[in-house]
Design a protein around this motif. Structure first.
Motif, PDB file in Angstrom:
ATOM      1  N   PHE A   1       0.856  -1.189   0.000  1.00  0.00           N
ATOM      2  CA  PHE A   1       0.000   0.000   0.000  1.00  0.00           C
ATOM      3  C   PHE A   1       0.889   1.234   0.000  1.00  0.00           C
ATOM      4  CE2 PHE A   1      -2.887  -3.011   2.285  1.00  0.00           C
ATOM      5  CZ  PHE A   1      -3.971  -2.931   1.427  1.00  0.00           C
TER       6      PHE A   1
ATOM      7  N   ASP B   1       1.026   4.745   1.315  1.00  0.00           N
ATOM      8  CA  ASP B   1       0.344   5.582   2.292  1.00  0.00           C
ATOM      9  C   ASP B   1       1.093   6.906   2.405  1.00  0.00           C
ATOM     10  OD1 ASP B   1      -1.743   5.172   4.758  1.00  0.00           O
ATOM     11  OD2 ASP B   1      -0.075   6.495   5.312  1.00  0.00           O
TER      12      ASP B   1
ATOM     13  N   ARG C   1       2.691   7.083   5.977  1.00  0.00           N
ATOM     14  CA  ARG C   1       3.553   5.977   6.400  1.00  0.00           C
ATOM     15  C   ARG C   1       4.487   5.481   5.301  1.00  0.00           C
ATOM     16  NH1 ARG C   1      -0.910   1.982   8.129  1.00  0.00           N
ATOM     17  NH2 ARG C   1       0.699   0.623   8.958  1.00  0.00           N
TER      18      ARG C   1
ATOM     19  N   ILE D   1       3.759   0.445   2.532  1.00  0.00           N
ATOM     20  CA  ILE D   1       3.449  -0.545   3.565  1.00  0.00           C
ATOM     21  C   ILE D   1       3.350  -1.919   2.930  1.00  0.00           C
ATOM     22  CG2 ILE D   1       1.698  -1.300   5.227  1.00  0.00           C
ATOM     23  CD1 ILE D   1       1.007   1.778   5.322  1.00  0.00           C
TER      24      ILE D   1
ATOM     25  N   ALA E   1       1.978  -4.963   3.360  1.00  0.00           N
ATOM     26  CA  ALA E   1       0.965  -5.612   4.203  1.00  0.00           C
ATOM     27  C   ALA E   1       1.049  -7.119   4.093  1.00  0.00           C
ATOM     28  CB  ALA E   1      -0.423  -5.129   3.806  1.00  0.00           C
TER      29      ALA E   1
ATOM     30  N   THR F   1      -1.559 -11.469  14.711  1.00  0.00           N
ATOM     31  CA  THR F   1      -1.878 -10.302  15.541  1.00  0.00           C
ATOM     32  C   THR F   1      -2.468  -9.190  14.673  1.00  0.00           C
ATOM     33  OG1 THR F   1       0.360  -9.544  15.183  1.00  0.00           O
ATOM     34  CG2 THR F   1      -0.039 -10.736  17.216  1.00  0.00           C
ATOM     35  N   ASN F   2      -2.882  -8.098  15.300  1.00  0.00           N
ATOM     36  CA  ASN F   2      -3.398  -6.942  14.578  1.00  0.00           C
ATOM     37  C   ASN F   2      -2.336  -6.448  13.592  1.00  0.00           C
ATOM     38  OD1 ASN F   2      -4.852  -5.787  17.640  1.00  0.00           O
ATOM     39  ND2 ASN F   2      -5.884  -6.834  15.988  1.00  0.00           N
ATOM     40  N   GLY F   3      -2.757  -6.210  12.378  1.00  0.00           N
ATOM     41  CA  GLY F   3      -1.832  -5.675  11.378  1.00  0.00           C
ATOM     42  C   GLY F   3      -0.956  -6.725  10.707  1.00  0.00           C
ATOM     43  N   ALA F   4      -1.224  -8.016  10.988  1.00  0.00           N
ATOM     44  CA  ALA F   4      -0.391  -9.086  10.423  1.00  0.00           C
ATOM     45  C   ALA F   4      -0.568  -9.237   8.915  1.00  0.00           C
ATOM     46  CB  ALA F   4      -0.720 -10.406  11.112  1.00  0.00           C
ATOM     47  N   GLY F   5      -1.711  -8.785   8.405  1.00  0.00           N
ATOM     48  CA  GLY F   5      -1.983  -8.913   6.974  1.00  0.00           C
ATOM     49  C   GLY F   5      -3.109  -9.884   6.653  1.00  0.00           C
ATOM     50  N   LYS F   6      -3.866 -10.294   7.663  1.00  0.00           N
ATOM     51  CA  LYS F   6      -4.934 -11.283   7.460  1.00  0.00           C
ATOM     52  C   LYS F   6      -6.032 -10.745   6.559  1.00  0.00           C
ATOM     53  CE  LYS F   6      -5.868 -11.452  11.883  1.00  0.00           C
ATOM     54  NZ  LYS F   6      -4.901 -10.467  12.417  1.00  0.00           N
ATOM     55  N   THR F   7      -6.557  -9.560   6.920  1.00  0.00           N
ATOM     56  CA  THR F   7      -7.660  -8.980   6.137  1.00  0.00           C
ATOM     57  C   THR F   7      -7.207  -8.716   4.706  1.00  0.00           C
ATOM     58  OG1 THR F   7      -8.691  -8.017   8.082  1.00  0.00           O
ATOM     59  CG2 THR F   7      -9.234  -6.998   5.980  1.00  0.00           C
ATOM     60  N   THR F   8      -6.004  -8.184   4.563  1.00  0.00           N
ATOM     61  CA  THR F   8      -5.503  -7.892   3.216  1.00  0.00           C
ATOM     62  C   THR F   8      -5.450  -9.178   2.384  1.00  0.00           C
ATOM     63  OG1 THR F   8      -4.196  -6.088   4.151  1.00  0.00           O
ATOM     64  CG2 THR F   8      -3.592  -6.833   1.944  1.00  0.00           C
TER      65      THR F   8
ATOM     66  N   GLU G   1     -12.267 -12.723  10.650  1.00  0.00           N
ATOM     67  CA  GLU G   1     -12.548 -12.561  12.083  1.00  0.00           C
ATOM     68  C   GLU G   1     -14.042 -12.706  12.387  1.00  0.00           C
ATOM     69  OE1 GLU G   1     -10.322 -10.608  14.563  1.00  0.00           O
ATOM     70  OE2 GLU G   1      -8.726  -9.965  13.209  1.00  0.00           O
TER      71      GLU G   1
ATOM     72  N   HIS H   1      -7.500 -13.805  15.700  1.00  0.00           N
ATOM     73  CA  HIS H   1      -6.344 -13.655  16.576  1.00  0.00           C
ATOM     74  C   HIS H   1      -6.616 -14.367  17.900  1.00  0.00           C
ATOM     75  CE1 HIS H   1      -8.652  -9.821  17.106  1.00  0.00           C
ATOM     76  NE2 HIS H   1      -8.644 -10.281  18.337  1.00  0.00           N
TER      77      HIS H   1
END
Ligand SMILES: Nc1ncnc2c1ncn2[C@@H]1O[C@H](COP(=O)(O)OP(=O)(O)OP(=O)(O)O)[C@@H](O)[C@H]1O
Ligand SMILES: [Mg+2]
Length: 255
Positions: A14, A16, A19, A22, A24, A43-50, A166, A198
């Motif tokens: 990404f 950004d 930032r 990124i 992801a 964990t949060n931000g690991a790239g699962k949703t992406t 999730e 998670h």
């Protein structure tokens, strides 16, 4: 065993403004076999949703390829979409429709016959205890009721592959149990699910195989027993921390 999903060297960058670049998802490769419950644990931000958004054809990968039910996510997105039921974490969609309207709309989209639609909605609303709310605008439902509505939407056409991002996040134990039990039943019925979480317990209880992702990369993949053996640990929590190579305190802040 035949694969229903194959991801090869998937990457997503990404841009950004604040930032910068990124990464992801980085060079992610895995397969999901037919009839298996596959968990992406991170964990949060690991790239699962992406990752799941790429597989659901919502996002294009920056690199790599993936096929779902034999169709390429970039070349044949319509075919992929017809083969999957995708549950996003976003339950704020369609707030002005009622669950009955939403489910009817999706069922028509998938070409279900009118008579079948009513029966199916009846069956699903009973299964997920939504009967009372079928006529209430989704905007007025609680998080758990919305999530159960979203699950019904995702599975109304009996997709070959269910992709759940999730599915139990933010739900109380009763609503979460509905979903956990549904995933379990799906396994018994020989259906295929890939879901992100998670929650270690959830992955442990439900998954045939688990992929541990961290910082966009695949850290480990296998059955619970394989992960324990590979990490030389006796529970998934220890294995998880072993694979993500962080100490407990640093991770406790984000899990
Ligand atoms: N549209 C976007 N633009 C810029 N960065 C993004 C975008 N979407 C995701 N990211 C970044 O990519 C990384 C991975 O995000 P992703 O949502 O895939 O993580 P996740 O594993 O689903 O986390 P969570 O458990 O919090 O849902 C994060 O650093 C996130 O900030
Ligand atoms: Mg996410």
């Amino acid at each position: 065993m035949s694969a229903i999903l194959e991801a090869k060297n998937l990457g997503k960058v990404f841009e950004d403004k604040k930032r910068g670049e990124i990464h992801a998802v980085r060079d992610l490769s895995f397969q999901v076999n037919r009839g298996e419950i596959f968990g992406l644990l991170g964990t949060n931000g690991a790239g699962k949703t992406t990752t799941l958004r790429i597989l659901a054809t919502i996002l294009q990968p920056s690199s790599g390829t993936a096929t779902v039910a034999g169709y390429d996510v970039i070349q044949q997105p319509d075919r992929v979409r017809a083969s999957i039921g995708y549950l996003t974490g976003d339950t704020n969609l369609y707030t002005r429709l009622t669950p009955r309207e939403l489910l009817t709309y999706y069922a028509r989209l998938f070409g279900m016959a009118k008579g079948d639609i009513a029966t199916k909605i009846e069956e699903l609303s009973e299964r997920f205890e939504l009967q009372e709310f079928l006529g209430t605008k989704i905007g007025k439902l609680s998080t758990g009721q919305r999530q159960r509505t979203s699950i019904c939407r995702a599975i109304i056409q009996k997709p070959e592959l269910m992709i759940f991002d999730e599915p139990t996040a933010g739900l109380d134990p009763i609503s979460a149990r509905h979903i956990v039990e549904f995933i379990r039943e799906s396994r018994t019925a020989g259906r295929t699910v890939i879901f992100s979480t998670h929650y270690l317990r959830e992955a442990e209880k439900l998954c045939d195989r688990i992929a541990i992702v961290h910082d966009g990369t695949l850290r480990a993949m296998g059955t619970l027993d394989e992960l324990l053996a590979e990490s030389g640990t006796s529970d998934l929590e220890d294995a998880f921390f072993h694979f993500i190579e962080l100490d407990r305190e640093a991770v406790a802040a984000v899990v």
